[in-house]
Design a protein around this motif. Sequence first.
Motif, PDB file in Angstrom:
ATOM      1  N   PHE A   7       0.825  -1.214   0.000  1.00  0.00           N
ATOM      2  CA  PHE A   7       0.000   0.000   0.000  1.00  0.00           C
ATOM      3  C   PHE A   7       0.857   1.261   0.000  1.00  0.00           C
ATOM      4  CE2 PHE A   7      -3.600  -2.621   1.831  1.00  0.00           C
ATOM      5  CZ  PHE A   7      -4.355  -2.544   0.682  1.00  0.00           C
ATOM      6  N   ASP A   8       1.976   1.234   0.718  1.00  0.00           N
ATOM      7  CA  ASP A   8       2.879   2.378   0.726  1.00  0.00           C
ATOM      8  C   ASP A   8       3.405   2.676  -0.678  1.00  0.00           C
ATOM      9  OD1 ASP A   8       2.611   2.851   3.429  1.00  0.00           O
ATOM     10  OD2 ASP A   8       4.447   1.778   3.979  1.00  0.00           O
ATOM     11  N   SER A   9       3.810   1.644  -1.400  1.00  0.00           N
ATOM     12  CA  SER A   9       4.314   1.856  -2.760  1.00  0.00           C
ATOM     13  C   SER A   9       3.186   2.246  -3.711  1.00  0.00           C
ATOM     14  CB  SER A   9       5.061   0.628  -3.270  1.00  0.00           C
ATOM     15  OG  SER A   9       4.200  -0.472  -3.389  1.00  0.00           O
ATOM     16  N   LEU A  10       2.008   1.716  -3.492  1.00  0.00           N
ATOM     17  CA  LEU A  10       0.862   2.079  -4.321  1.00  0.00           C
ATOM     18  C   LEU A  10       0.473   3.540  -4.130  1.00  0.00           C
ATOM     19  CD1 LEU A  10      -1.342   1.085  -6.282  1.00  0.00           C
ATOM     20  CD2 LEU A  10      -2.700   0.464  -4.280  1.00  0.00           C
ATOM     21  N   ALA A  11       0.596   4.031  -2.921  1.00  0.00           N
ATOM     22  CA  ALA A  11       0.241   5.421  -2.621  1.00  0.00           C
ATOM     23  C   ALA A  11       1.071   6.398  -3.444  1.00  0.00           C
ATOM     24  CB  ALA A  11       0.419   5.703  -1.137  1.00  0.00           C
ATOM     25  N   TYR A  60      -8.154  -2.531  11.520  1.00  0.00           N
ATOM     26  CA  TYR A  60      -9.225  -1.918  10.741  1.00  0.00           C
ATOM     27  C   TYR A  60      -9.049  -0.402  10.649  1.00  0.00           C
ATOM     28  CZ  TYR A  60     -13.899  -0.503   9.341  1.00  0.00           C
ATOM     29  OH  TYR A  60     -14.946   0.078   8.696  1.00  0.00           O
ATOM     30  N   GLU A  61      -8.538   0.196  11.712  1.00  0.00           N
ATOM     31  CA  GLU A  61      -8.306   1.646  11.727  1.00  0.00           C
ATOM     32  C   GLU A  61      -7.340   2.069  10.621  1.00  0.00           C
ATOM     33  OE1 GLU A  61      -9.771   3.987  13.765  1.00  0.00           O
ATOM     34  OE2 GLU A  61     -11.059   2.336  14.370  1.00  0.00           O
ATOM     35  N   TYR A  62      -6.434   1.169  10.267  1.00  0.00           N
ATOM     36  CA  TYR A  62      -5.491   1.471   9.188  1.00  0.00           C
ATOM     37  C   TYR A  62      -6.254   1.765   7.892  1.00  0.00           C
ATOM     38  CZ  TYR A  62      -1.957   0.781   5.600  1.00  0.00           C
ATOM     39  OH  TYR A  62      -1.149   0.939   4.501  1.00  0.00           O
ATOM     40  N   PHE A  63      -7.274   0.969   7.616  1.00  0.00           N
ATOM     41  CA  PHE A  63      -8.048   1.157   6.387  1.00  0.00           C
ATOM     42  C   PHE A  63      -8.952   2.380   6.461  1.00  0.00           C
ATOM     43  CE2 PHE A  63      -6.915  -3.277   5.928  1.00  0.00           C
ATOM     44  CZ  PHE A  63      -6.542  -3.316   4.599  1.00  0.00           C
ATOM     45  N   THR A  64      -9.531   2.621   7.603  1.00  0.00           N
ATOM     46  CA  THR A  64     -10.514   3.698   7.703  1.00  0.00           C
ATOM     47  C   THR A  64      -9.885   5.071   7.873  1.00  0.00           C
ATOM     48  OG1 THR A  64     -10.781   3.318  10.078  1.00  0.00           O
ATOM     49  CG2 THR A  64     -12.318   2.183   8.599  1.00  0.00           C
ATOM     50  N   HIS A  65      -8.625   5.121   8.265  1.00  0.00           N
ATOM     51  CA  HIS A  65      -7.993   6.423   8.490  1.00  0.00           C
ATOM     52  C   HIS A  65      -6.694   6.582   7.716  1.00  0.00           C
ATOM     53  CE1 HIS A  65     -10.699   6.144  12.016  1.00  0.00           C
ATOM     54  NE2 HIS A  65     -10.898   7.396  11.720  1.00  0.00           N
ATOM     55  N   LEU A  67      -4.862   4.689   5.539  1.00  0.00           N
ATOM     56  CA  LEU A  67      -4.800   4.370   4.112  1.00  0.00           C
ATOM     57  C   LEU A  67      -5.546   5.406   3.279  1.00  0.00           C
ATOM     58  CD1 LEU A  67      -3.781   2.391   1.997  1.00  0.00           C
ATOM     59  CD2 LEU A  67      -5.904   1.131   2.266  1.00  0.00           C
ATOM     60  N   LEU A  68      -6.697   5.834   3.737  1.00  0.00           N
ATOM     61  CA  LEU A  68      -7.462   6.825   2.983  1.00  0.00           C
ATOM     62  C   LEU A  68      -6.737   8.159   2.901  1.00  0.00           C
ATOM     63  CD1 LEU A  68     -11.081   6.068   4.197  1.00  0.00           C
ATOM     64  CD2 LEU A  68      -9.929   5.283   2.126  1.00  0.00           C
ATOM     65  N   GLU A  69      -6.002   8.511   3.943  1.00  0.00           N
ATOM     66  CA  GLU A  69      -5.233   9.751   3.907  1.00  0.00           C
ATOM     67  C   GLU A  69      -4.038   9.649   2.971  1.00  0.00           C
ATOM     68  OE1 GLU A  69      -4.190  11.015   7.832  1.00  0.00           O
ATOM     69  OE2 GLU A  69      -6.270  11.027   8.498  1.00  0.00           O
ATOM     70  N   MET A  70      -3.478   8.450   2.824  1.00  0.00           N
ATOM     71  CA  MET A  70      -2.317   8.255   1.952  1.00  0.00           C
ATOM     72  C   MET A  70      -2.693   8.277   0.483  1.00  0.00           C
ATOM     73  SD  MET A  70      -0.359   5.164   4.023  1.00  0.00           S
ATOM     74  CE  MET A  70      -0.089   4.316   2.500  1.00  0.00           C
ATOM     75  N   MET A  71      -3.871   7.781   0.145  1.00  0.00           N
ATOM     76  CA  MET A  71      -4.266   7.618  -1.249  1.00  0.00           C
ATOM     77  C   MET A  71      -4.917   8.892  -1.787  1.00  0.00           C
ATOM     78  SD  MET A  71      -3.336   4.609  -2.011  1.00  0.00           S
ATOM     79  CE  MET A  71      -2.801   3.134  -1.198  1.00  0.00           C
ATOM     80  N   CYS A  73      -6.677   8.973  -4.550  1.00  0.00           N
ATOM     81  CA  CYS A  73      -7.623   8.545  -5.577  1.00  0.00           C
ATOM     82  C   CYS A  73      -8.987   9.217  -5.415  1.00  0.00           C
ATOM     83  CB  CYS A  73      -7.774   7.038  -5.566  1.00  0.00           C
ATOM     84  SG  CYS A  73      -8.273   6.351  -4.002  1.00  0.00           S
ATOM     85  N   LYS A  74      -9.701   9.236  -6.526  1.00  0.00           N
ATOM     86  CA  LYS A  74     -11.024   9.858  -6.547  1.00  0.00           C
ATOM     87  C   LYS A  74     -12.078   8.966  -5.882  1.00  0.00           C
ATOM     88  CE  LYS A  74     -14.145  12.174  -9.732  1.00  0.00           C
ATOM     89  NZ  LYS A  74     -14.312  12.618 -11.114  1.00  0.00           N
ATOM     90  N   HIS A  75     -12.010   7.675  -6.184  1.00  0.00           N
ATOM     91  CA  HIS A  75     -12.971   6.709  -5.637  1.00  0.00           C
ATOM     92  C   HIS A  75     -12.210   5.519  -5.068  1.00  0.00           C
ATOM     93  CE1 HIS A  75     -16.257   8.810  -7.591  1.00  0.00           C
ATOM     94  NE2 HIS A  75     -15.582   8.770  -8.717  1.00  0.00           N
ATOM     95  N   TYR A  76     -12.750   4.943  -4.018  1.00  0.00           N
ATOM     96  CA  TYR A  76     -12.174   3.737  -3.445  1.00  0.00           C
ATOM     97  C   TYR A  76     -13.297   2.851  -2.921  1.00  0.00           C
ATOM     98  CZ  TYR A  76     -12.521   6.982   0.446  1.00  0.00           C
ATOM     99  OH  TYR A  76     -12.963   7.925   1.333  1.00  0.00           O
ATOM    100  N   LEU A  77     -13.043   1.551  -2.965  1.00  0.00           N
ATOM    101  CA  LEU A  77     -14.005   0.573  -2.476  1.00  0.00           C
ATOM    102  C   LEU A  77     -13.228  -0.527  -1.770  1.00  0.00           C
ATOM    103  CD1 LEU A  77     -16.895  -0.636  -2.372  1.00  0.00           C
ATOM    104  CD2 LEU A  77     -16.404  -1.695  -4.580  1.00  0.00           C
ATOM    105  N   PHE A  78     -13.586  -0.786  -0.526  1.00  0.00           N
ATOM    106  CA  PHE A  78     -12.989  -1.864   0.246  1.00  0.00           C
ATOM    107  C   PHE A  78     -14.025  -2.961   0.412  1.00  0.00           C
ATOM    108  CE2 PHE A  78     -10.775   1.948   1.863  1.00  0.00           C
ATOM    109  CZ  PHE A  78      -9.483   1.600   1.494  1.00  0.00           C
ATOM    110  N   LEU A  79     -13.672  -4.169   0.041  1.00  0.00           N
ATOM    111  CA  LEU A  79     -14.543  -5.334   0.196  1.00  0.00           C
ATOM    112  C   LEU A  79     -13.839  -6.329   1.116  1.00  0.00           C
ATOM    113  CD1 LEU A  79     -15.511  -5.798  -3.552  1.00  0.00           C
ATOM    114  CD2 LEU A  79     -16.911  -4.772  -1.755  1.00  0.00           C
ATOM    115  N   PHE A  80     -14.487  -6.664   2.216  1.00  0.00           N
ATOM    116  CA  PHE A  80     -13.915  -7.595   3.172  1.00  0.00           C
ATOM    117  C   PHE A  80     -14.821  -8.815   3.277  1.00  0.00           C
ATOM    118  CE2 PHE A  80     -12.606  -3.392   5.010  1.00  0.00           C
ATOM    119  CZ  PHE A  80     -11.282  -3.477   4.612  1.00  0.00           C
TER     120      PHE A  80
END
Length: 93
Positions: A7-11, A60-65, A67-71, A73-80
């Motif tokens: 995710f860091d490299s993707l950002a 889970y906090e990593y995804f909700t806070h 990761l979203l701040e790092m990216m 992107c215009k749209h994102y969708l997380f499927l768990f």
Amino acid sequence: SKIISLFDSLAEKIHDNDCLLVFFAGHSAYKKYSHSQTPQHYLCPYDCNPDKLSMSALNYEYFTHQLLEMMACKHYLFLFDSAYGTIQKNHLK
């Protein structure tokens, strides 16, 4: 974790008009720490150590806070697709 490194490299590569889709299938767990009223929720990759969730699982906090701040992107969708509950060591082998 290798997943966080990915995710860091993707950002660094994602742009303002890009879309991000993250799909996770596997186990999940939660742990109640003595200093907190609210349990922490984790996604557990195949190499997760149930005795060390905070170091080997994805909070889970990593995804909700974070990761979203790092990216950017215009749209994102997380499927768990994860079984929620307490995991045992033999489930991860």
